[in-house]
Design an enzyme around this catalytic site. Structure first.
Site, PDB file in Angstrom:
ATOM      1  CG  ASN A  10       0.320  -6.875 -11.786  1.00  0.00           C
ATOM      2  OD1 ASN A  10       0.755  -5.833 -11.584  1.00  0.00           O
ATOM      3  ND2 ASN A  10      -0.491  -7.408 -10.830  1.00  0.00           N
ATOM      4  NE  ARG A  91      -2.079  -3.075 -10.626  1.00  0.00           N
ATOM      5  CZ  ARG A  91      -1.268  -2.927  -9.298  1.00  0.00           C
ATOM      6  NH1 ARG A  91      -0.092  -3.320  -9.437  1.00  0.00           N
ATOM      7  NH2 ARG A  91      -1.814  -1.979  -8.620  1.00  0.00           N
ATOM      8  CG  HIS A 182      -4.984  -1.997  -4.534  1.00  0.00           C
ATOM      9  ND1 HIS A 182      -4.928  -1.357  -3.469  1.00  0.00           N
ATOM     10  CD2 HIS A 182      -3.492  -2.196  -5.083  1.00  0.00           C
ATOM     11  CE1 HIS A 182      -3.506  -1.241  -3.199  1.00  0.00           C
ATOM     12  NE2 HIS A 182      -2.915  -1.876  -4.193  1.00  0.00           N
ATOM     13  NE  ARG A 243       2.846   3.327  -1.995  1.00  0.00           N
ATOM     14  CZ  ARG A 243       2.203   2.485  -2.647  1.00  0.00           C
ATOM     15  NH1 ARG A 243       1.006   3.143  -3.436  1.00  0.00           N
ATOM     16  NH2 ARG A 243       2.290   1.181  -2.929  1.00  0.00           N
ATOM     17  CD  GLU A 387      -3.841  -6.904  -8.677  1.00  0.00           C
ATOM     18  OE1 GLU A 387      -3.965  -5.739  -8.228  1.00  0.00           O
ATOM     19  OE2 GLU A 387      -2.659  -7.266  -8.564  1.00  0.00           O
TER      20      GLU A 387
END
Length: 405
Positions: A10, A91, A182, A243, A387
């Site tokens: 990931n 991922r 996500h 961001r 995840e």
């Protein structure tokens, strides 16, 4: 030890995570390289009895160096796992509109991932590096690499939620629309929430807040994504680490036309210099900002803006849920570990029927996957993101299907 295991990679915007997991979702080895491209770089490994072994690097490292370190560590120090890897699950943040499911990685899929990098410039290039290094260091598994996309979970969002109010031509011709992100963790959290609520997943309505360096929120209607805050790219939506989130597009025109800032620099400002970093003028790491919350006015206002923006989104997502919500979920690094954030957010939305249990909220920083609400409240859960387990599960499914063909 279960002989057949999956290596999960990931490669995020600021970390490289890896896990060795079997088909029963048992984790044998887990690690993360954190603070990439900063002066504070460390790799933390957790394995077997979950004791921690930490490696500190003396200098800044790149993703390429970090990935080489991981593969060499596996090969030299953890051979018993390395020799039993039957596939690698990756991922990938953005698959564009063409890719709507988990895919075995082929040349065609690699081209599509690269093409979609324009939508996820902080992630897809790193995801591609993970794939390329996997092919390099595990060449015998070149046809056993699987891509699990964050965008596929959001493919159920209806047109009224994913279309932008710009000429329809841009969607028809260029597929400009809301894609979200996500998704891998949203799928995991949705499944986990249904279990905690003792409900069928397809009758479960949730609002899930995935809060980390990248932050987003999703409305889940009957177990499926109905709306989400990130858009064409992961730049839209909530205030994030670096961001900006939601922004009047005219600000970009102003920066370019009036302030004469080059478009490449504007892109860098909005993606890497804004958010909590830009507002606080100190750091993008919430762990650092929270420690200074009471001592620094700039830090305080940045955290308040973060909470205000998220609170507005939570309230607005009662619309796609038609007011029928089973639970509010906090997940991700900030969502799981910051009692302060959870407290401030619930205070703003308590009029909707949320009541926080202050003691449970504080204790939950040490006890994940449990409730933090009072008895007469809409359920509020903190659920640890995972995840990696979802990636491993999806990878096993794809490899099993390939064997049966």
């Amino acid at each position: 030890m279960e002989k057949k295991v999956i290596l999960v990679l990931n490669c995020g915007s600021s970390t490289i995570k890896f896990s060795i997991i079997n088909f029963k979702k048992k984790i044998f080895l887990k690690g993360v390289i954190d603070y990439l491209k900063t002066s504070k770089v460390c790799a933390m490994w957790t394995h077997l009895n979950f004791s921690k072994e930490i490696f500190y690097f003396k200098k800044k490292i790149t993703y390429k160096i970090g990935l080489k370190f991981i593969f060499n560590l596996l090969k030299n120090q953890f051979k018993k796992y390395y020799n039993n890897i039957i596939g690698v699950g990756h991922r990938v943040v953005h698959g564009g509109e063409e890719i709507k499911k988990t895919s075995l990685i082929t040349k065609e899929i690699l081209i599509k991932i690269k093409k979609s990098s324009i939508y996820a410039p902080l992630h897809n290039p790193n995801n591609l590096l993970g794939i390329k290094n996997s092919l390099k260091y595990l060449p015998h598994l070149s046809d056993k690499n699987v891509a699990i996309f964050d965008t596929t979970f959001h493919s159920t969002i209806p047109k009224i939620a994913f279309l932008y109010a710009i000429p329809y031509f841009f969607y028809k011709k260029h597929k400009i629309r809301r894609y979200g992100a996500h998704g891998i963790n949203y799928l995991y959290i949705t499944q986990k929430s249904a279990v905690l609520l003792n409900k069928n997943i397809y009758s479960t309505n949730l609002i899930i807040c995935h809060l980390g360096n990248g932050a987003s929120i999703t409305a889940i209607v009957k177990g499926k994504s109905a709306d989400t805050s990130m858009g064409l790219t992961p730049l839209e939506g909530l205030v994030m680490g670096t961001r900006c989130g939601d922004l009047d597009p005219s600000i970009i025109f102003y920066l370019y036309e009036i302030l004469k800032i080059p478009i490449k620099k504007i892109k860098k400002i909005l993606m890497k210099k804004s958010g909590l970093l830009g507002l606080s003028e100190i750091n993008s790491d919430f762990r650092i900002l929270e420690k200074q919350y009471k001592d620094n006015i700039q830090t305080e206002i940045s955290i308040k803006i973060f909470c205000y923006r998220l609170s507005k989104y939570i309230a607005s997502y009662f619309v796609p849920l038609n007011g029928k919500i089973d639970a509010l979920i906090f997940t991700g690094g900030i969502g799981e570990n910051s009692g302060l954030i959870r407290k401030k957010i619930i205070k703003k939305i308590q009029f909707l029927g949320f009541k926080l249990d202050k003691i449970k909220n504080i204790n939950n920083n040490f006890q994940k996957n449990s409730s933090i609400h009072q008895e007469k409240s809409i359920p509020i859960f903190v659920i640890a993101a995972d995840e990696e387990k979802m990636i491993a599960s999806e990878t096993f499914k794809i490899l099993k299907n390939c064997e049966q063909k």
